[in-house]
Design a protein around this motif. Structure first.
Motif, short mmCIF file in Angstrom:
data_model
loop_
_atom_site.label_atom_id
_atom_site.label_comp_id
_atom_site.label_asym_id
_atom_site.label_seq_id
_atom_site.Cartn_x
_atom_site.Cartn_y
_atom_site.Cartn_z
N ARG A 142 0.84 -1.20 0.00
CA ARG A 142 0.00 0.00 0.00
C ARG A 142 0.87 1.25 0.00
N TRP A 143 1.82 1.31 -0.91
CA TRP A 143 2.76 2.43 -0.91
C TRP A 143 2.08 3.75 -1.26
N GLN A 144 1.02 3.70 -2.07
CA GLN A 144 0.31 4.95 -2.36
C GLN A 144 -0.39 5.48 -1.11
N LEU B 49 0.62 4.88 1.84
CA LEU B 49 1.71 5.33 2.70
C LEU B 49 2.11 6.77 2.39
N CYS B 50 2.14 7.09 1.10
CA CYS B 50 2.46 8.48 0.70
C CYS B 50 1.43 9.45 1.23
N ASP B 51 0.14 9.07 1.13
CA ASP B 51 -0.91 9.93 1.66
C ASP B 51 -0.82 10.06 3.18
N TYR B 52 -0.50 8.95 3.82
CA TYR B 52 -0.42 8.94 5.28
C TYR B 52 0.71 9.83 5.80
N LEU B 53 1.83 9.85 5.08
CA LEU B 53 2.99 10.59 5.56
C LEU B 53 2.79 12.10 5.55
N VAL B 54 1.73 12.58 4.90
CA VAL B 54 1.43 14.01 4.95
C VAL B 54 0.20 14.29 5.82
N SER B 55 -0.26 13.27 6.55
CA SER B 55 -1.37 13.47 7.49
C SER B 55 -0.85 14.18 8.74
#
Length: 447
Positions: A80-82, A84-90
């Motif tokens: 779920r790397w996409q 993960l990218c969204d999560y890292l800017v939460s």
């Protein structure tokens, strides 16, 4: 002609040799994977198993459990790397990353040895401080990974592990009070004679963890079943003699009754509990004084009990806290902008740290530390993790109130970071009821 029609109709029909679309991923497997992974991780952290197993056997380092859990989280980060990218800017991920890099900066700029006359001499205190900063950074990083799993989990059935924890942890604490030495050696560093702690060794940590378990457990427990478990938690917290946890429990009781998180009958139960406490408080003090194993600790325990009748701070713990709070404030004033560096309040002339999380952040990280504390409070207040507002306010209250009495939220008390990850890392959808849908209903939705 007939052959042409037959060929045409055959072309329109699906052929057994024609390439098929790849089968849809069985989401039931991922639901079970997320649920089992999170249940194991939360069960270990809220029962303090990494530290407790290390106490029983020093070969079982706490990091083994954390690294083992991360080994099962890593595949999700790749698949779920996409997400993960969204999560890292939460907001929560940014908070955790900022705190992590802040510790890395302090770690990189803090020497562990000194070069004197061409020979390198190791400073034991400096090395211990570097180790503390590195361990704190690892705790924060683990909370970041745990928050990612919570962020992508399709259900929150993993919270049902709290049903078990709401019974096991308080009962273990009560057993520890009834039979000191059964769960761990009474002369262990961090243990306090006469005050129950079970797997947490430190009674203050035990009281805090029980409060966390209760609030998270209420999120998936029907309201009519909550009061007995809340009273059980209260009894266990009383045996820890942690004044902050006892006051927090009473405050939560009032909040839960006001917000109808607990049923109206809780008022009657509260009145009965207070009446029993008032009737037997004298007998309880006599019982403490008569216990031979509590002889050396009886004075401190009775002073803690007297606080609720006289509201006086005349025990050694209160005097120590007053001293380190004053020292922490003076340390903040020396460098209010950038602070004195991570770990500064753990390695000073005083025996303990600040016993105050907000003051610790201010003294070690300066104004940025204060902003990080306020940022977390805002995230807890605005979180959509709980459908019951009473539980949301309860968690925000616990953070704000207990920050005045503990300094270990980013260190040994890893359940605090686990709570931050669960409550603040959600993408924004709250459950519609106290219990998640049944597995079959959930599977139908996923299909």
């Amino acid at each position: 002609m007939n052959h042409e029609l037959a060929a045409d109709s055959e072309a329109r029909l699906p052929s057994c040799h024609a390439p098929r679309t790849p089968p849809r991923i069985d989401r039931r497997f991922f639901v079970r994977y997320h649920t089992l992974l999170m249940a194991i991780a939360l069960g270990a952290m809220y029962a303090n198993l990494p530290v407790y197993l290390y106490v029983l056997d020093t070969r079982l380092l706490p990091k083994f459990i954390y690294f083992g859990i991360f080994a099962f989280i890593a595949p999700l980060m790749i698949i779920r790397w996409q997400a993960l990218c969204d999560y890292l800017v939460s907001p929560f991920a940014l908070w955790a990353l900022l705190l992590f890099f802040l510790n890395m900066i302090h770690l990189a700029g803090f020497p562990a040895s000194a070069d004197v006359g061409g020979a390198a001499f190791m400073d034991i205190h400096a090395e211990a401080r570097r180790s503390l900063i590195a361990t704190r950074a690892q705790y924060i990083l683990f909370a970041l990974f745990l928050g990612f799993v919570a962020y992508i989990s399709p259900t929150r059935m993993y919270l049902r592990i709290m049903f078990v924890m709401m019974a096991v942890v308080p009962c273990a604490v009560i057993v520890d009070f009834a039979d000191p030495g059964l769960l761990y050696p009474v002369d262990l560093t961090g243990a306090v004679l006469g005050r129950a702690a079970a797997m947490f060794i430190n009674p203050n940590l035990a009281g805090e963890a029980i409060l966390h378990i209760v609030v998270l457990g209420f999120a998936v427990l029907a309201r009519r079943y909550r009061m007995p478990l809340f009273l059980l938690a209260g009894v266990a917290i009383l045996t820890t003699f942690s004044r902050a946890a006892i006051i927090a429990w009473m405050a939560l009781l009032g909040l839960f009754i006001y917000k109808r998180t607990l049923p109206k009958s809780a008022v009657v139960s509260l009145a009965i509990a207070i009446a029993i406490l008032l009737v037997f408080i004298g007998s309880f003090e006599t019982y403490i004084s008569s216990r031979e194993e509590f002889e050396d600790a009886a004075t401190n325990i009775l002073s803690r009990l007297n606080f609720f009748s006289s509201f006086t701070f005349d025990d050694d713990s209160s005097e120590e806290r007053a001293g380190v709070i004053q020292a922490g404030w003076e340390l903040f004033l020396q460098n209010p902008l950038f602070g004195s560096g991570a770990g500064a309040t753990h390695f000073w002339r005083h025996r303990g740290s600040t016993h105050n999380q907000l003051l610790l952040l201010a003294a070690e990280y300066g104004v940025l530390g204060i902003l990080l504390w306020g940022w977390m409070l805002i995230m807890l207040c605005k979180s959509s993790f709980f459908s019951d507002r009473g539980l949301r306010y309860a968690m925000a209250f616990l953070f704000a109130f207990m920050s005045l009495f503990t300094h270990q939220m980013l260190d040994a008390a890893s359940y605090w970071l686990a709570t931050f990850a669960l409550v603040c890392a959600m993408p924004g959808s709250a459950p519609t009821g106290p219990l998640p849908p049944r597995p079959r209903q959930r599977m139908a939705r996923l299909r």
